[in-house]
Design a protein around this motif. Structure first.
Motif, mmCIF file in Angstrom:
data_model
loop_
_atom_site.group_PDB
_atom_site.id
_atom_site.type_symbol
_atom_site.label_atom_id
_atom_site.label_comp_id
_atom_site.label_asym_id
_atom_site.label_seq_id
_atom_site.Cartn_x
_atom_site.Cartn_y
_atom_site.Cartn_z
ATOM 1 N N MET A 1 -3.438 -15.006 -8.404
ATOM 2 C CA MET A 1 -2.440 -13.970 -8.141
ATOM 3 C C MET A 1 -3.100 -12.695 -7.638
ATOM 4 N N TYR A 2 -2.444 -12.041 -6.666
ATOM 5 C CA TYR A 2 -2.866 -10.737 -6.183
ATOM 6 C C TYR A 2 -1.957 -9.686 -6.828
ATOM 7 N N PRO B 1 -5.154 -11.874 -12.911
ATOM 8 C CA PRO B 1 -5.051 -11.986 -11.448
ATOM 9 C C PRO B 1 -6.440 -12.134 -10.833
ATOM 10 N N THR B 2 -6.504 -12.833 -9.716
ATOM 11 C CA THR B 2 -7.786 -13.009 -9.036
ATOM 12 C C THR B 2 -8.221 -11.723 -8.340
ATOM 13 N N LYS C 1 -0.905 -9.067 4.080
ATOM 14 C CA LYS C 1 -2.208 -9.751 4.133
ATOM 15 C C LYS C 1 -2.361 -10.741 2.986
ATOM 16 N N ALA C 2 -1.896 -10.335 1.789
ATOM 17 C CA ALA C 2 -1.999 -11.235 0.636
ATOM 18 C C ALA C 2 -1.131 -12.473 0.837
ATOM 19 N N HIS C 3 0.029 -12.295 1.454
ATOM 20 C CA HIS C 3 0.935 -13.431 1.680
ATOM 21 C C HIS C 3 0.290 -14.477 2.574
ATOM 22 N N GLU C 4 -0.516 -14.018 3.532
ATOM 23 C CA GLU C 4 -1.170 -14.965 4.446
ATOM 24 C C GLU C 4 -2.089 -15.931 3.707
ATOM 25 N N SER C 5 -2.617 -15.526 2.548
ATOM 26 C CA SER C 5 -3.507 -16.406 1.778
ATOM 27 C C SER C 5 -2.742 -17.336 0.851
ATOM 28 N N GLY C 6 -1.418 -17.175 0.782
ATOM 29 C CA GLY C 6 -0.589 -18.102 0.014
ATOM 30 C C GLY C 6 -0.569 -17.880 -1.482
ATOM 31 N N ILE D 1 -10.218 -3.144 -6.673
ATOM 32 C CA ILE D 1 -10.229 -2.444 -5.386
ATOM 33 C C ILE D 1 -9.463 -1.129 -5.548
ATOM 34 N N TRP D 2 -10.037 -0.042 -5.079
ATOM 35 C CA TRP D 2 -9.384 1.268 -5.175
ATOM 36 C C TRP D 2 -9.152 1.794 -3.764
ATOM 37 N N THR D 3 -7.896 1.945 -3.401
ATOM 38 C CA THR D 3 -7.540 2.447 -2.078
ATOM 39 C C THR D 3 -6.989 3.859 -2.226
#
Length: 440
Positions: free
Chosen positions: A1-2, A31-32, A75-80, A52-54
């Motif tokens: 999970m993201y 979550p991964t 972008k996360a959706h593209e990885s499924g 990750i800190w944005t």
């Protein structure tokens, strides 16, 4: 999970407590990937070194945050992977719900649930020398009544100030005191005149809606009824405040639709309908692809020109609106089978449209407004034309008549028992045990 956590509205120093409470509430595998969106200089609590800190540069407003969320979720959706987004912002919630409608597998969590309690007393002592509390409560009721019977907490100041300039927030006055607005709402709530309706768990910007008692205080009455839309009577419009015009039925209908993410996008909707009809003829796209390509085609033909108000069109919201509308009224066909955007229909090619398909879609907008208690009569076709088509021309009037005739023909609407000119929704049929059918 993201997992994406938007901390941009966290009070300074509370970030660690929020994340600790948030993580404690979520069992299961970790979550991964965890990413935080923060403002410059925001604290990074212990135990988050691998995250990750944005940091968003410049002015951090709703537009900047929602754009960042949209990009990262895409972008996360593209990885499924499954996606979880947590935020204090209602704008982020709207974007996440739109992305979940389109892609599926995107969850929103309101961070307000996990914020530590604030301090500073329960509520403000009301200053009757500034304005008698009953007068202030009555002003609140009328301001909400003029705003289709409900308002977000953060919009109340605007509605009140439009009705009475004394409610403007001015430094050094009673109206600028902390908890002024929440205290006023509490006074109205104690009198049974309003209800505070959270739109999600931990929502810190709820809807403030008039109750039946609140509507009864409007003089002579309100354009929106709190009762069932099939009730025998609906109250007329409220008397305008001195120096203010009553909002037209056309504006009221648009307000109700916009506040509930139901369009109507009058400047674009008909163009998108025409593109949908053209693209369906190619028999090569799924429902999701049809909506995507129709919206893109209209955007490209307009060269992404701004609306008449000078603002850029929110193309992602337009696509989400059409997705929602065509899910509520499945007008796309594969063979003779209705299809809509869903995980189960991702590969189903649309090769036709239902008969009266555009009347079905526009009719759903009218039914939505009726379902929110707006009183509409058969004298109001010009007002409906203004709301749906941004025009009161003869052609737009005729379109409204077509839509209303379709709704009557298929049994969605009828005449009120006590007023043959007033339009009401047909009550759903009852099951054998007297309860409405599922989804009714």
């Amino acid at each position: 999970m993201y997992r994406l956590i938007d901390l941009t509205r966290a009070h300074a120093g509370t970030e660690g407590a929020i994340l600790e409470a948030f993580n404690a509430a979520h069992d299961g595998p970790p979550p991964t990937t965890v990413e935080h969106i923060v403002v410059p200089g925001q604290a990074r609590p212990d135990g988050t070194d691998g995250h990750i800190w944005t940091e968003l540069p410049g002015t951090v407003d709703d537009a900047a945050v929602t754009a960042a969320v949209h990009e990262r979720v895409g972008k996360a959706h593209e990885s499924g992977v499954e996606i979880s987004v947590a935020s204090f912002r209602g704008s982020v919630k709207s974007v996440v719900e739109m992305l979940d409608t389109i892609h599926g597998g995107v969850e929103f969590i309101h961070l307000g649930t996990f914020a530590p309690p604030t301090t500073g007393g329960e509520r403000l002592d009301w200053d009757d020398d500034w304005m008698k509390r009953e007068d202030a409560v009555n002003t609140l009721v009328h301001a909400i009544g003029a705003s289709s019977g409900q308002s977000r907490m953060t919009d109340l100041r605007k509605h009140l100030s439009a009705r009475d300039p004394r409610f403007r927030k001015q430094a050094g006055t009673f109206t600028a005191r902390p908890k002024f607005m929440s205290t006023l709402v509490s006074l109205a709530e104690e009198r049974g005149l309003v209800a505070v309706v959270p739109t999600g768990t931990g929502d810190n910007n709820p809807q403030i809606a008039l109750t039946a008692a609140g509507y009864s205080r409007l003089a002579p009455s309100s354009p929106v009824s709190p009762s069932d839309s099939s009730a025998p009577s609906a109250p007329p419009a409220p008397a305008p405040a001195a120096g203010h015009e009553t909002r037209s039925l056309s504006h009221l209908c648009v307000d109700v639709l916009r506040q509930n993410n139901m369009g109507p996008f009058q400047e674009l909707r008909q163009d998108i309908y025409r593109e949908l009809e053209r693209l369906v003829g190619e028999k090569s796209r799924t429902a999701d692809q049809l909506i995507r390509d129709a919206v893109h085609a209209v955007r490209d033909k307009s060269q992404d020109a701004p609306s008449k108000s000078g603002k850029k069109f929110p193309w992602s919201r337009i696509r989400a609106f059409l997705t929602r509308l065509t899910r509520q009224v499945p007008v796309f066909l594969s063979g003779d089978t209705p299809v809509a955007v869903s995980l189960g229909n991702n590969g189903t090619v649309v090769d036709g449209l239902a008969a009266d398909w555009w009347q079905m879609l526009d009719g759903e907008l009218i039914c939505f407004v009726l379902g929110r208690g707006v009183a509409i009569t058969q004298y109001d076709y010009e007002e409906l034309a203004g709301a749906l088509y941004n025009s009161r021309s003869t052609a737009s009037y005729d379109k409204v008549q077509e839509v209303v005739d379709h709704l009557a023909r298929v049994g969605r609407i009828t005449e009120a028992p006590d007023d043959v000119m007033r339009i009401v929704l047909v009550a759903p049929p009852m099951t054998h045990d007297g309860s409405p059918p599922p989804g009714g």
